[in-house]
Design an enzyme around this catalytic site. Sequence first.
Site, PDB file in Angstrom:
ATOM      1  N   TRP A   1       0.837  -1.203   0.000  1.00  0.00           N
ATOM      2  CA  TRP A   1       0.000   0.000   0.000  1.00  0.00           C
ATOM      3  C   TRP A   1       0.875   1.258   0.000  1.00  0.00           C
ATOM      4  O   TRP A   1       0.533   2.272  -0.595  1.00  0.00           O
ATOM      5  CB  TRP A   1      -0.906   0.002   1.241  1.00  0.00           C
ATOM      6  N   HIS A   2       2.032   1.168   0.673  1.00  0.00           N
ATOM      7  CA  HIS A   2       2.892   2.349   0.767  1.00  0.00           C
ATOM      8  C   HIS A   2       3.549   2.697  -0.554  1.00  0.00           C
ATOM      9  O   HIS A   2       3.965   3.838  -0.746  1.00  0.00           O
ATOM     10  CB  HIS A   2       3.960   2.151   1.845  1.00  0.00           C
ATOM     11  N   GLY A   3       3.687   1.750  -1.463  1.00  0.00           N
ATOM     12  CA  GLY A   3       4.287   2.092  -2.738  1.00  0.00           C
ATOM     13  C   GLY A   3       4.616   0.881  -3.572  1.00  0.00           C
ATOM     14  O   GLY A   3       4.693  -0.239  -3.055  1.00  0.00           O
TER      15      GLY A   3
END
Lengths: 487, 348
Positions: free
Chosen positions: A327-329
């Site tokens: 989700w962060h990248g």
Amino acid sequence: MLFNSYEFIFLFLPVTFFVYFWLNKKRLTQASKAWLVFASLFFYSWWNIIYLPLILGSILFNFAVGSTISKMNIVQKKRISPKVMLAFGIVSNILLLGYFKYMDFFIANTNMLIGTQWDLMHIILPLGISFFTFTQIAYLVDAYRNEVKEMDYLNYTLFVTFFPHLLAGPILHHKEMMPQFDSIKSKAINYRNIAAGLFLFSIGLFKKVVIADTFAQWANAGFETTQALNLIEAWATSLSYTFQLYFDFSGYTDMALGVALMFNIRLPINFNSPYKARNIQDFWRRWHITLSRFLRDYIYIPLGGNRNGEFKTYANLFTVFLVGGLWHGASWMFIIWGALHGTAIVLHRAWQQMGLKMNSILAWFITFNFINITWIFFRAKDWDAAKNILSAMSAGNVVFPLGGFFDHYCHLGFFIFSDSWITNINADKYIFWYLVLAIGITFFFRNSHELLQQMKLNTISLVFFIIIFIVSFSHLSGVHEFLYFNF
Amino acid sequence: MLHSPMPVRKWTVIAISIIIAVLSVVYTFNYIIDPFGSRSWVVEQRYKPIVKERSEKYNYIFYQGNIKNFDSLIMGSSRAMKIVPSNHPQMKHCYNFAFSMASNREKLFILNEWLKYKTPKTLYLGIDFLNFHHEVEHPNQPVESRFIQGNEGNYLSHYALKMGIKSLKNSIKNRPETFFEFDGSINYYADDQRITNGTFDFSLNRYRTIAESIYEERFVKLPYRYTTKSLDYLREIKNLCDAHRIKLVVFIPPEQLEATKMIVADPHVYQNYRRYKRDVVNMFGTVYDFSGGWEENRNTENFYDVWHYRSILADKMVKRFYGVETFGIILTKDNIDDYLIHFHEKIN
């Protein structure tokens, strides 16, 4: 638009505030909500207006799907089941997020794995897409669970776009926001909330522009020159990033909560002194709390949670953290970071199941160092960069000069490090005092919410607030983005 | 009294009023003093300190649009800043874009930025030995942020206030600062005043002490490691000049002899010193070298300190570029070996 910018503090916030309460005073409540929506979309478009249709389209789509699911729950005879509709909504959201966030990652890995020559699309990530997509997936699930009580398009748009949380959270539940927007108490100016909001905003501003941006320069320089770092520089780099990230994101959240409070809206807290955690589970109950809540409610529990035996529980926990990392990248580094945290949480659960105990100071020490080390994977641009820093931290060049050591480096009885030991991270010897100060603030001080709860309106709090605000404001000149805007 | 409760409305109104009042006072003060700008209502330009050379020059040329007044540029470290283009008819439209500790990567960055607006006719490129010192050059660090970072014109910042107060103090005590002229050259106003008054210390001992401390700082505390990365940036500069047909004048600035002596006395440093000169000459073909045992470099009165020369030498350098002076030497691939063999003899 950034919270830590002149245009926000001098223009956007005062204008939005006064027009909103003026409309409410004239009993134009729908107009006041419409005004907040307009202001929030303006806030969003300030960055790049071309993504305005994207967010509007996403809102319209999710509202339509959510409303349909809610109606399906009421009407007994239907062609399509609510579950299918929910799956359609979630998949559509994930595809949208996937296109903007993960397409290049997918292409690059496909090229690498099967030797294709597809060109990267170089898609620019629309601001806040991860946050507003997750917020709306939660809304769809709530609608499916019959927890959505009202279906008003204006209210829904306001819930998604309300500018304090739009770009970097907190990630909200529909049910915790809508009653607040409709509450009669939120329509009138409340000086207690304004005072509390200003207080929280100024603490957040201080965390961001004075503390986080100071650590940012050393962390950035260190992560740019990983090959050249010595032992001290490597530790200074990793700790600088650890504190930068915390003060940056928690500073942003404080500002968001403070601004929302001025509008009589209480957003859920996102940080609760995470670096005081004594185990990894405790850490995730204190760090980015609303993301953890989302992952628990919408991934861990639907996967079965801890209901299907110990092995399945471990697998579910690990999966949740992999998703959290992704989700962060779109990068293998985030996946590695998620996998490390997933492994740690599984080990922690196994440790607990065995009934083992650990000294609390040792537990804190291990937890903090684990978090500090795993942030390196989170920040490093590739595996080699992370490996360089880790090897320098563990067995890097030790630079203590032996000859004339006491003559050169001990002054006034205080141990002072030499500037020449930290040249690669553009720092001077005061970095060590900053780190000590940050450790002190993080471990021993009350966090901003504890301060807010204990805040008494007297001369001391007034002077404290004014000093904090003016010091922060005078550091605004080099406006820097918040780290979580990248996610 | 301090702990007694305050009505919430009163607390809020007082807080906001004081903040607005303080910020208004700070802004007004800084606007009037104008520590980073050219307004001289209260404080003359010469009393204002140079704050961030890089962003000051960058803003002046690119943001304020003064690039339109110039067709050539000088790049180099602080050792190129004393060249005053406006003193020479041939360089009338040249801007001195030199700044302290300029790395070759930064020079390349500035040239690229300049090329976004126009193609310069001539580039005077000053090169230093320290450009090849790994610990000083930091080839991996981002350079853009050094120029663009921060806005010194922000008159609400504590930094502007600090500099405003300093400028005002300088003005009241009649203690001028060092400042940049409109052509980018540096004006060491305070030092020049002391030279005029006869109070400046030109004694050889002072220069020797400075040379020793700089040697200690740059070559002992930070042991010399030759970096070839610097050459890559120079090669890119050369390629850009060739591609855009920019006349390239490469020079090595003069240094006072005491500084050169310290370098020559250290075998490791001296070996690298010769290597750097050979590499630069091999790359560019023709290099004006003003360092070494020239009579001009022996005379302390030509220097503020061992690394920074006065305008008398700067003028000689420019005249040499245009063939009316004999100061220095033009190094080429043909004479570099002979020159390096005899270099230390001339020093001693």
